[in-house]
Design an enzyme around this catalytic site. Structure first.
Site, PDB file in Angstrom:
ATOM      1  N   HIS A 252       0.807  -1.217   0.000  1.00  0.00           N
ATOM      2  CA  HIS A 252       0.000   0.000   0.000  1.00  0.00           C
ATOM      3  C   HIS A 252       0.839   1.265   0.000  1.00  0.00           C
ATOM      4  O   HIS A 252       0.663   2.140  -0.854  1.00  0.00           O
ATOM      5  CB  HIS A 252      -0.943   0.025   1.212  1.00  0.00           C
ATOM      6  CG  HIS A 252      -1.621   1.364   1.383  1.00  0.00           C
ATOM      7  ND1 HIS A 252      -2.740   1.722   0.667  1.00  0.00           N
ATOM      8  CD2 HIS A 252      -1.315   2.431   2.175  1.00  0.00           C
ATOM      9  CE1 HIS A 252      -3.086   2.953   1.001  1.00  0.00           C
ATOM     10  NE2 HIS A 252      -2.249   3.393   1.916  1.00  0.00           N
ATOM     11  N   GLU A 388     -23.609  18.785   6.818  1.00  0.00           N
ATOM     12  CA  GLU A 388     -22.671  19.908   6.760  1.00  0.00           C
ATOM     13  C   GLU A 388     -21.401  19.580   5.978  1.00  0.00           C
ATOM     14  O   GLU A 388     -20.927  20.389   5.176  1.00  0.00           O
ATOM     15  CB  GLU A 388     -22.280  20.371   8.174  1.00  0.00           C
ATOM     16  CG  GLU A 388     -23.397  20.969   8.996  1.00  0.00           C
ATOM     17  CD  GLU A 388     -24.157  19.937   9.818  1.00  0.00           C
ATOM     18  OE1 GLU A 388     -25.005  20.332  10.631  1.00  0.00           O
ATOM     19  OE2 GLU A 388     -23.892  18.726   9.628  1.00  0.00           O
ATOM     20  N   HIS A 450     -24.512  24.358  21.754  1.00  0.00           N
ATOM     21  CA  HIS A 450     -24.781  25.190  20.584  1.00  0.00           C
ATOM     22  C   HIS A 450     -24.035  26.533  20.639  1.00  0.00           C
ATOM     23  O   HIS A 450     -24.218  27.359  19.742  1.00  0.00           O
ATOM     24  CB  HIS A 450     -26.290  25.449  20.459  1.00  0.00           C
ATOM     25  CG  HIS A 450     -27.046  24.300  19.863  1.00  0.00           C
ATOM     26  ND1 HIS A 450     -26.949  23.011  20.339  1.00  0.00           N
ATOM     27  CD2 HIS A 450     -27.899  24.240  18.803  1.00  0.00           C
ATOM     28  CE1 HIS A 450     -27.729  22.218  19.629  1.00  0.00           C
ATOM     29  NE2 HIS A 450     -28.308  22.940  18.681  1.00  0.00           N
TER      30      HIS A 450
END
Length: 629
Positions: A252, A388, A450
């Site tokens: 990888h 979002e 919030h």
């Protein structure tokens, strides 16, 4: 011949990683067959990478960059063999992950999942462009190569959900399903049925052997005919044709080794002693893209000449920001900055055809609805739902498409969900506008979950990004005028609550990042503030004056622009003891301030006025604090 083309891609990629002694060869070798077959389906012009109606190809797994650059070089893009030899070196055109410095790269990728959402954004942008300009001018496809890591990231689910909602039949995702992760077999962390997942989301799904050219070709043909977005699940082998490393997770992220590469070349009929070798017949096949691309673009230009959309296209490509009819605000009126922003947004959208955007299901609260302008795809309002991260990555693609000026909106505290995409916007210097409302403890009753505290500091720390925390309609208007002409993405950090009206600048202005709002002849203090705290500082300054203590007040709507001012300007503003005042944890203000009056904790739930008073953001407590200094 197809196998010879694919092996040329493989060994160029392996040689690049080996020369750099750094990189990711495994997936590059595994995807070479798919990219070879895809090359026969792509509509693009290597001599004009910005041709509008080209197919977009997004490499969401940006770690396959060696394969990408090999393909672009062979196809005739402005990437030389020497550029391939300078893979991952400083100042090269071939950085470790794709960036916009490389001709042919549509969008910078690397953080997994971003590219897949960008591809959805390109497909959405193409649908909107076709509505504006007509399907005769815009009819290209969007291809995305992704892997297990992209599909494990949550942003991929968000974005693909929207792709289905909008029936993006121009989107074709090719999933490199090699069953390997960095840590070993992918099943140790990922065992869901990807086919059922995408069928449930409304995709057309095809499952193929990713090394069978006939199956790849047939799947691409069917996907191009599909009336749905398509997912091609390609079962591949990581490090294909790399002998004992074929199928191993050890391939990888490390060079394969010179000795193994030599043996692999010999086994595939290539000269083991030649590096960066391209057979003439292979180069001829890939470079046919130049002539075919020139022909396609010439046909498109002829169609454009017949079209009545030439003037609209010119306005989309080169918007005139000086013709915007901005609202005529009454600056003596108390007003929440989200409200003034609403009027500004609508004025811009009425004057600029390419200005559009949306909110993460918060348009009524963010005040971002473009009134009377319809919903996507017919109109300008894009309903992103609670997505979002995908919203911001999709709008990055809108910004890169070439015709659009997008905005993304949410509550400021939820900017955390889109920060990786905002960072990519800054990295690419995209004209992408972020609207963040409910900007501090002024959110009040919704409480600390919030109420943003540390978010503004993280945006101010981001290079190539402007953050405007405005205090009134005047600053908001000026900030937008600056943002539209800026080369950087910009954020508008706005209040939910009404803010008191303020006077205009007496020295400097918003374009300087900070300006004098109040000046005394012999100040003992200079209060430096932004947003909702500016009116508080003006009131405290008046109270100090009543007690014969001089105080200047400086508004700083944009920290980043103020940083760029010369020392003479800064010294003109920052006199005496400078105290920074923000209802945030703004430690970066120490760059300009002697003392900080800021938040030291998360917020509390209660009425906004009570919460401000609790944390000391009222006249009495700030006044008492200053007297103690």
């Amino acid at each position: 011949m197809l196998q010879k083309q694919a092996n040329t891609l493989r060994f160029l990629s392996a040689d690049m990683v080996q020369e750099a002694n750094s990189g990711h060869p495994g997936a590059a070798l595994g995807l070479a067959d798919i990219l070879t077959a895809l090359s026969y389906h792509l509509k693009h012009n290597p001599k004009n990478p910005s041709w509008l109606n080209r197919d977009r190809i997004v490499f969401s797994g940006g770690h396959i960059s060696a394969l990408i650059y090999s393909f672009l070089h062979l196809s005739g893009y402005d990437i030389s063999l020497n550029d391939l030899k300078n893979f991952r070196q400083l100042y090269s055109k071939t950085p470790g992950h794709p960036e916009l410095i490389t001709p042919g790269i549509e969008i910078a990728t690397g953080p997994l999942g971003q590219g897949l959402a960008n591809a959805v954004g390109f497909a959405m942008a193409a649908k909107k462009a076709a509505k504006l300009l007509g399907e005769d001018l815009i009819n290209h496809n969007v291809y995305c190569l992704c892997g297990d890591g992209d599909l494990q990231e949550g942003i991929s689910y968000e974005a693909c959900s929207l792709a289905s909602l909008h029936k993006l039949d121009n989107l074709i995702i090719i999933y490199d399903s090699n069953g390997i992760s960095i840590e070993g077999d992918v099943k140790i962390a990922f065992n869901e049925d990807v086919s059922l997942r995408f069928k449930a989301q409304g995709f057309e799904v095809f499952e193929i052997d990713g090394h069978d050219f006939k199956q790849i070709d047939e799947a691409l043909k069917k996907a191009k005919r599909s009336l749905k977005p398509s997912l091609i699940i390609a079962k591949t082998t990581i490090a294909k044709n790399a002998l004992e490393l074929e199928g191993s997770h050890h391939s990888h992220g490390a060079p394969l080794g010179s000795e193994l590469i030599q043996r692999a070349k010999k086994a595939s009929g290539f000269d083991p002693n030649k590096t960066f070798f391209v057979p003439d017949d292979v180069r001829l096949r890939f470079e046919s893209a130049i002539e075919l691309g020139d022909l396609e673009e010439a046909k498109w230009k002829a169609e454009l000449e017949k079209s009545d959309k030439k003037d609209l296209l010119e306005r989309l490509l080169n918007p005139n920001f000086d013709e915007i009819n901005y609202p005529d605000f009454d600056f003596s009126k108390d007003m929440a900055t989200r409200d003034s922003n609403f009027e500004i947004l609508n004025a811009i959208a009425k004057n600029l055809e390419g200005f559009l955007g949306g909110s993460a299901d918060l348009a009524p609260s963010n005040k971002t609805e473009l009134k009377g302008m319809g919903d996507f795809v017919e109109g300008k309002n894009i309903h992103y739902g609670i997505r979002e991260h995908a919203m911001a990555a999709i709008n990055n693609a809108f910004a890169r498409y070439g015709l659009f000026l997008p905005f993304s909106a949410t509550f400021f505290v939820f900017s955390e969900y889109l920060k990786p995409a905002a960072r990519m916007a800054a990295l690419m210097k995209l004209k992408h506008f972020f609207i963040f409302t409910h900007d501090s403890i002024g959110v009040g009753e919704d409480g600390p979950t919030h109420q943003p505290i540390e978010q503004l500091s993280t945006f101010r720390a981001m290079p190539n990004f402007l953050s405007f925390r405005v205090a009134n309609a005047y600053e908001n208007l000026k900030a937008w005028q600056i943002a539209l002409k800026s080369e950087f993405p910009c954020a508008f950090i706005l209040s939910r609550q009404k803010l008191k009206a303020l006077s205009k600048p007496i020295f400097g202005d918003v374009e300087n990042g900070a300006y004098l709002l109040k000046e005394d002849a012999n100040p003992k203090f200079t209060l430096l503030a932004s947003g909702s705290e500016l009116a508080l500082c003006m009131s405290v300054a008046e109270k100090l004056n009543e007690n014969n203590i001089g105080c200047n007040v400086v508004s700083m709507p944009c920290f980043e622009l103020f940083e760029k001012q010369d020392e003479a300007y800064k010294q003109r503003l920052l006199k005496s003891k400078v105290v920074g005042v923000e209802a945030l944890h703004s430690l970066e203000l120490y760059k300009f301030c002697d003392e900080l009056y800021i938040m030291q904790s998360f917020g509390e739930s209660g009425k906004d006025s009570d919460v401000f008073a609790h944390f000391g953001f009222n006249i009495e407590k700030l006044y008492e604090y200053l007297l103690r200094l």
